[in-house]
Scaffold this active site. Structure first.
Site: not given
Ligand SMILES: C[S@@+](CC[C@H](N)C(=O)[O-])C[C@H]1O[C@@H](n2cnc3c(N)ncnc32)[C@H](O)[C@@H]1O
Length: 294
Positions: A42, A151
């Protein structure tokens, strides 16, 4: 490999490590050896597309400008999600948790249910929560449900706000739900305004302790897996403090808090574990039982 050797497009091992540290420090997201390949690819793609010749140029730009920092961060986020991703969780939510809260809060005025979807990605999770509340007879009309969906990714939040979905992400949405809660628009199915009004989407970094008020329920599914053990502990403790006594924390299937310094009750239902914060009386009783046993 020597520290100065370039392994991504223009980035040395040392620069990659600096970039990893910068991202982890600011967001908690940890790129360990198992995710090194993903990270390197990436970064390489980012350097190429943004015309940075060397890793140091990118690092300098990111330290100077938040826009540059966010541009790389967006590329590194894993945002896989779908509606009703774990059907068992939503079944437990509907059949166990909502009726329990209904009894607990029956006499409160106003009758408000506060829910936080932390790490909501493109919105499928908070909309699934909103649909479940809206379709559950006892809650639908007499309760005011407020869902805070946060998010760190701005692009995913923009998508969530528009609420237009297509393809596989809708696989677990029933025909009835589709007919009730969505309207066909060019590009897919859009969540109707009634559900969208239940949700506030906000950018928030879980690595910074932002006050969100007390919550009855917190969904933080498939987010902790990307954090270091230390950050996970800090976040779970924060969730514990944020929850009302008797409130629930929902985690993803591969996430466990068994070794954390908080006293959630783990409730195993179907194929999922729900974490319930005990009420003051329950916590007191458990201390007394433990003391009695000692
Ligand atoms: C794999 S997705 C999960 C989405 C949903 N909760 C689900 O289980 O289907 C992980 C999400 O966590 C968010 N994320 C990761 N680190 C984060 C942080 N420090 N603060 C807020 N969001 C975060 C990412 O942007 C992403 O949208």
């Amino acid at each position: 490999m020597s520290p100065g050797q370039q392994i991504a497009h223009g980035a040395t091992e040392h620069e990659l490590s600096e970039l990893r540290m910068l991202i982890e420090e600011r967001t908690g997201i940890c790129f360990d050896a198992s995710r090194a390949r993903f990270f390197n690819l990436r970064v390489e793609q980012h350097l190429r597309e943004k015309h940075f010749e060397r890793g140091t140029d990118l690092l300098r730009a990111m330290r100077k400008s938040n826009l540059e920092y966010e541009a790389l961060l967006e590329r590194l986020l894993t945002q896989e999600t779908s509606f009703f991703r774990y059907p068992g969780v939503y079944e437990a939510f509907e059949k166990r948790v909502l009726p329990e809260l209904h009894v607990k809060k029956f006499w409160t005025n106003p009758r408000t249910l506060r829910i936080w979807s932390a790490g909501c990605s493109t919105g499928e999770e908070p909309y699934s929560i909103a649909m479940t509340v809206s379709d559950s007879g006892s809650f639908a009309d007499s309760w005011n449900a407020e869902i805070l969906a946060t998010d760190v990714g701005r692009l995913s939040l923009k998508h969530a706000h528009q609420g237009v979905y297509t393809g596989r992400s809708l696989n677990n949405v029933s025909e009835k739900q589709l007919a009730t809660h969505f309207s066909a628009v060019p590009g897919g199915q859009q969540v109707k305004q009634r559900l969208r009004n239940m949700i506030t989407f906000t950018q928030m970094n879980l690595a910074s302790a932002v006050y969100v008020g007390r919550m009855d329920l917190i969904f933080c599914m498939n987010v902790l897996i990307y954090f270091s053990e230390e950050r996970r502990r800090a976040l779970v403790s924060r969730f514990y403090e944020t929850l009302e006594p008797g409130g629930y924390l929902f985690l993803g299937h591969s996430e466990s808090i068994s070794k954390m310094p908080v006293k959630f009750q783990a409730i195993v239902l179907n194929d999922c574990i729900l974490y319930r914060k005990p009420t003051a009386e329950e916590a007191q009783e458990s201390v007394l039982v433990q003391e009695g046993r000692a």
